[in-house]
Design a protein around this motif. Structure first.
Motif, mmCIF file in Angstrom:
data_model
loop_
_atom_site.group_PDB
_atom_site.id
_atom_site.type_symbol
_atom_site.label_atom_id
_atom_site.label_comp_id
_atom_site.label_asym_id
_atom_site.label_seq_id
_atom_site.Cartn_x
_atom_site.Cartn_y
_atom_site.Cartn_z
ATOM 1 N N THR A 1 7.032 -3.624 -0.756
ATOM 2 C CA THR A 1 6.458 -2.288 -0.918
ATOM 3 C C THR A 1 7.557 -1.246 -1.103
ATOM 4 N N TYR A 2 8.586 -1.325 -0.264
ATOM 5 C CA TYR A 2 9.694 -0.361 -0.353
ATOM 6 C C TYR A 2 10.434 -0.505 -1.674
ATOM 7 N N ASP A 3 10.706 -1.756 -2.077
ATOM 8 C CA ASP A 3 11.413 -1.992 -3.343
ATOM 9 C C ASP A 3 10.587 -1.502 -4.536
ATOM 10 N N SER A 4 9.251 -1.593 -4.423
ATOM 11 C CA SER A 4 8.388 -1.111 -5.500
ATOM 12 C C SER A 4 8.527 0.391 -5.655
ATOM 13 N N VAL A 5 8.551 1.102 -4.534
ATOM 14 C CA VAL A 5 8.715 2.561 -4.578
ATOM 15 C C VAL A 5 10.073 2.931 -5.159
ATOM 16 N N ALA A 6 11.092 2.165 -4.765
ATOM 17 C CA ALA A 6 12.456 2.450 -5.209
ATOM 18 C C ALA A 6 12.725 1.999 -6.637
ATOM 19 N N GLY A 7 11.771 1.301 -7.266
ATOM 20 C CA GLY A 7 11.937 0.843 -8.639
ATOM 21 C C GLY A 7 12.767 -0.410 -8.765
ATOM 22 N N ARG A 8 12.887 -1.183 -7.691
ATOM 23 C CA ARG A 8 13.722 -2.391 -7.715
ATOM 24 C C ARG A 8 12.911 -3.678 -7.789
ATOM 25 N N ALA A 9 11.580 -3.591 -7.711
ATOM 26 C CA ALA A 9 10.741 -4.793 -7.719
ATOM 27 C C ALA A 9 10.395 -5.198 -9.157
ATOM 28 N N LYS A 10 10.279 -6.522 -9.405
ATOM 29 C CA LYS A 10 9.895 -6.997 -10.733
ATOM 30 C C LYS A 10 8.471 -6.595 -11.063
ATOM 31 N N SER A 11 7.616 -6.593 -10.057
ATOM 32 C CA SER A 11 6.238 -6.109 -10.209
ATOM 33 C C SER A 11 5.896 -5.303 -8.962
ATOM 34 N N ASN A 12 5.122 -4.271 -9.154
ATOM 35 C CA ASN A 12 4.828 -3.380 -8.026
ATOM 36 C C ASN A 12 3.781 -3.959 -7.084
ATOM 37 N N SER A 13 3.960 -3.674 -5.803
ATOM 38 C CA SER A 13 2.992 -4.070 -4.792
ATOM 39 C C SER A 13 2.961 -3.000 -3.718
ATOM 40 N N SER A 14 1.883 -2.991 -2.965
ATOM 41 C CA SER A 14 1.729 -2.015 -1.894
ATOM 42 C C SER A 14 1.069 -2.711 -0.712
ATOM 43 N N MET A 15 0.815 -1.966 0.346
ATOM 44 C CA MET A 15 0.197 -2.565 1.520
ATOM 45 C C MET A 15 -0.481 -1.494 2.362
ATOM 46 N N GLY A 16 -1.393 -1.931 3.201
ATOM 47 C CA GLY A 16 -2.047 -1.050 4.150
ATOM 48 C C GLY A 16 -2.037 -1.685 5.524
ATOM 49 N N LEU A 17 -2.300 -0.893 6.555
ATOM 50 C CA LEU A 17 -2.331 -1.386 7.933
ATOM 51 C C LEU A 17 -3.656 -1.024 8.576
ATOM 52 N N TYR A 18 -4.021 -1.813 9.578
ATOM 53 C CA TYR A 18 -5.248 -1.572 10.319
ATOM 54 C C TYR A 18 -4.928 -0.795 11.601
ATOM 55 N N PRO A 19 -5.793 0.152 11.977
ATOM 56 C CA PRO A 19 -5.453 1.091 13.049
ATOM 57 C C PRO A 19 -5.755 0.605 14.464
ATOM 58 N N LYS A 20 -5.650 -0.694 14.717
ATOM 59 C CA LYS A 20 -5.917 -1.181 16.075
ATOM 60 C C LYS A 20 -5.418 -2.613 16.212
ATOM 61 N N ASN A 21 -5.304 -3.066 17.457
ATOM 62 C CA ASN A 21 -5.075 -4.474 17.747
ATOM 63 C C ASN A 21 -6.294 -5.006 18.504
ATOM 64 N N PRO A 22 -6.332 -6.270 18.896
ATOM 65 C CA PRO A 22 -7.519 -6.809 19.580
ATOM 66 C C PRO A 22 -7.879 -6.084 20.875
ATOM 67 N N LYS A 23 -6.923 -5.367 21.472
ATOM 68 C CA LYS A 23 -7.192 -4.628 22.711
ATOM 69 C C LYS A 23 -7.657 -3.192 22.441
ATOM 70 N N ASN A 24 -7.931 -2.901 21.180
ATOM 71 C CA ASN A 24 -8.308 -1.532 20.784
ATOM 72 C C ASN A 24 -7.226 -0.524 21.130
ATOM 73 N N GLU A 25 -5.983 -0.885 20.813
ATOM 74 C CA GLU A 25 -4.838 -0.022 21.029
ATOM 75 C C GLU A 25 -4.143 0.225 19.697
ATOM 76 N N SER A 26 -3.401 1.314 19.631
ATOM 77 C CA SER A 26 -2.680 1.627 18.396
ATOM 78 C C SER A 26 -1.499 2.537 18.684
ATOM 79 N N THR A 27 -0.492 2.447 17.843
ATOM 80 C CA THR A 27 0.665 3.347 17.935
ATOM 81 C C THR A 27 0.510 4.539 16.985
ATOM 82 N N TRP A 28 -0.594 4.593 16.250
ATOM 83 C CA TRP A 28 -0.719 5.635 15.251
ATOM 84 C C TRP A 28 -2.186 5.954 14.954
ATOM 85 N N GLY A 29 -2.379 7.087 14.347
ATOM 86 C CA GLY A 29 -3.666 7.479 13.804
ATOM 87 C C GLY A 29 -3.416 8.164 12.475
ATOM 88 N N ALA A 30 -4.457 8.425 11.726
ATOM 89 C CA ALA A 30 -4.283 9.073 10.426
ATOM 90 C C ALA A 30 -5.522 9.871 10.058
#
Length: 451
Positions: free
Chosen positions: A67-96
């Motif tokens: 993902t980082y290399d895609s943003v920086a223009g260093r990847a052969k093909s672009n890719s991205s990713m997303g994250l889920y806002p919880k773990n099995p204990k319904n905890e998280s280090t972030w919100g959005a």
């Protein structure tokens, strides 16, 4: 919004963070989930955006690197990713917060996102990123530690939302700065206060302390402030003050209100709370009271829990008494202050105005930030909000490394029942010429917000 926080022009994530720092942030936001627990985002051969849960053989670290290399223009093909806002204990280090502009009204979504970012600046233990997502705006709110994750779709979507706890993963959101597969362009960072968190994460990986901390002490007699004012942080283990006067002020209070005999604890506590109320917000005052208890514990038989309950009851009682003295205009302004830091700033500045007998007084952002346990940008916002509502007005600009900006309280100060004004009532709390002189001269940096 403070110019130091806004990115003009907006920047890509690879300009803001190194690859190592980006990987550390993504690992932190993964919430301790399995390494394949993320969302893959890409464009198919027809140029259509695709979103899919990662298969079991996928690796978070590798996808984040791609993902980082895609943003920086260093990847052969672009890719991205997303994250889920919880773990099995319904905890998280972030919100959005996702402010959508699907109807084409970009300015409305932008204004809302900047407003949300500005409001969140008040909280010192939150680290923020504001980005333009391509079809709206994202505000990411990160914390240093994982917390419980105990609004209308299409306008402002919340991650995690009220349904997340009942769901297996919750809805995913694209990670900060990643490429939007719809536009095939990376989202741009408009504003941030993320650097202190990044420093913590990268130094934790190396087994080092963050550069802003050089001591394990709770109250920061041996701590130094971070070089950047927005890097000030506050948590249970470490307190790092932005202003050089705050630690000395706290130490003076601890020494001034010594508990010399066991029978004087309650009276000493009550008197100290009366002074803390005019100098600090509740959160820092609570920490000071706890440290005060520990320092003089040999002369205290009351359990800490009961001691703190007494503090909370006295604080609430004193605050109610203050509210009863407000003028009609002051009550109207207070009613528009929705957060605790704003309300506490209102009473602090009112106290300083009362002590100044209605004259102007200095307000330094760093000192105010310490007293309210907010960031320096948060203090900037608080001052601006009080100006906007007509509680204060600026009478003199700050002089760099010399003098704080000066303000005047322009709400009507209420007249007390005995006919005296607030300044006269304040003086009566410190009877005798020696006490009054000590307060107004020796402790001038305590009474006012100077650095």
């Amino acid at each position: 919004m403070p110019a130091k926080i806004m990115r003009q022009p907006p920047v890509r994530i690879d300009t803001l963070l190194t690859k190592e720092e980006f990987l550390a942030l993504i690992a932190h936001m993964a919430n301790g989930n399995p390494r394949s627990h993320f969302l893959t985002i890409y464009r198919d051969d027809d140029g259509e955006a695709r979103f899919a849960r990662a298969k079991g053989h996928k690796n978070l670290h590798a996808q984040a690197s791609w993902t980082y290399d895609s943003v920086a223009g260093r990847a052969k093909s672009n890719s991205s990713m997303g994250l889920y806002p919880k773990n099995p204990k319904n905890e998280s280090t972030w919100g959005a917060l996702d402010f959508d502009a699907h109807d084409g009204n970009d300015e409305v979504a932008k204004d809302r996102s900047i407003r949300a970012f500005s409001l969140l600046l008040e909280y010192r233990d939150r680290y923020l990123l504001l980005s333009a997502s391509g079809r709206g705006y994202h505000v990411f709110i990160d914390t240093a530690e994982i917390v419980g994750a105990s609004i209308e779709d299409g306008v402002c979507e919340l991650y995690p939302n009220e349904r997340t706890e009942r769901q297996t993963t919750g809805h995913g959101i694209r990670v900060p700065g990643a490429i939007n597969p719809v536009t095939n362009k990376p989202e741009l960072i408009l504003a941030d206060t993320i650097k202190p968190l990044i420093d913590q994460l990268t130094h934790a990986q190396k087994g080092q302390k963050p550069p802003s901390l050089i001591s394990e002490t709770d109250l920061p007699k041996q701590l130094i402030r971070d070089k950047e004012t927005v890097s000030s942080s506050y948590n249970q283990e470490h307190v790092c003050f932005a202003s050089g006067t705050t630690s000395k002020l706290i130490e003076n209070i601890l020494a001034k209100f010594a508990i010399k005999t066991k029978s004087t604890r309650s009276k000493t506590l009550t008197t100290m709370i009366g002074e803390l109320l005019h100098k600090f917000g509740r959160q820092l005052s609570e920490k000071i009271v706890q440290r005060h208890y520990e320092r003089y514990q040999e002369n205290v038989t009351t359990p800490l829990k009961a001691h703190m309950e007494e503090f909370n009851a006295a604080w609430d009682r004193f605050r109610r008494q203050e509210k009863q003295k407000l003028s009609a205009k002051e009550r109207a302004i207070l009613g528009q202050l929705r957060s605790e830091p704003l309300q506490e700033a209102f009473f602090l500045l009112r106290s300083f105005s009362s002590h100044a007998a209605g004259a102007d007084f200095p307000v330094a952002q760093l000192s105010l930030a310490d007293r309210l346990t907010v960031t320096q940008p948060g203090a900037f916002y608080i001052i601006a909000r009080l100006e906007e509502l007509g509680a204060i007005e600026k009478t003199a600009n700050a002089v760099t490394n010399s003098k704080a900006a000066r303000y005047k309280w322009i709400c009507q100060l209420s007249t007390l029942a005995n006919g005296s004004n607030g300044a006269e009532q304040w003086t009566k709390k410190f009877p005798g010429p020696s006490q009054a002189s000590k307060w107004s001269r020796v402790d001038s940096t305590d009474a006012f917000l100077q650095t």
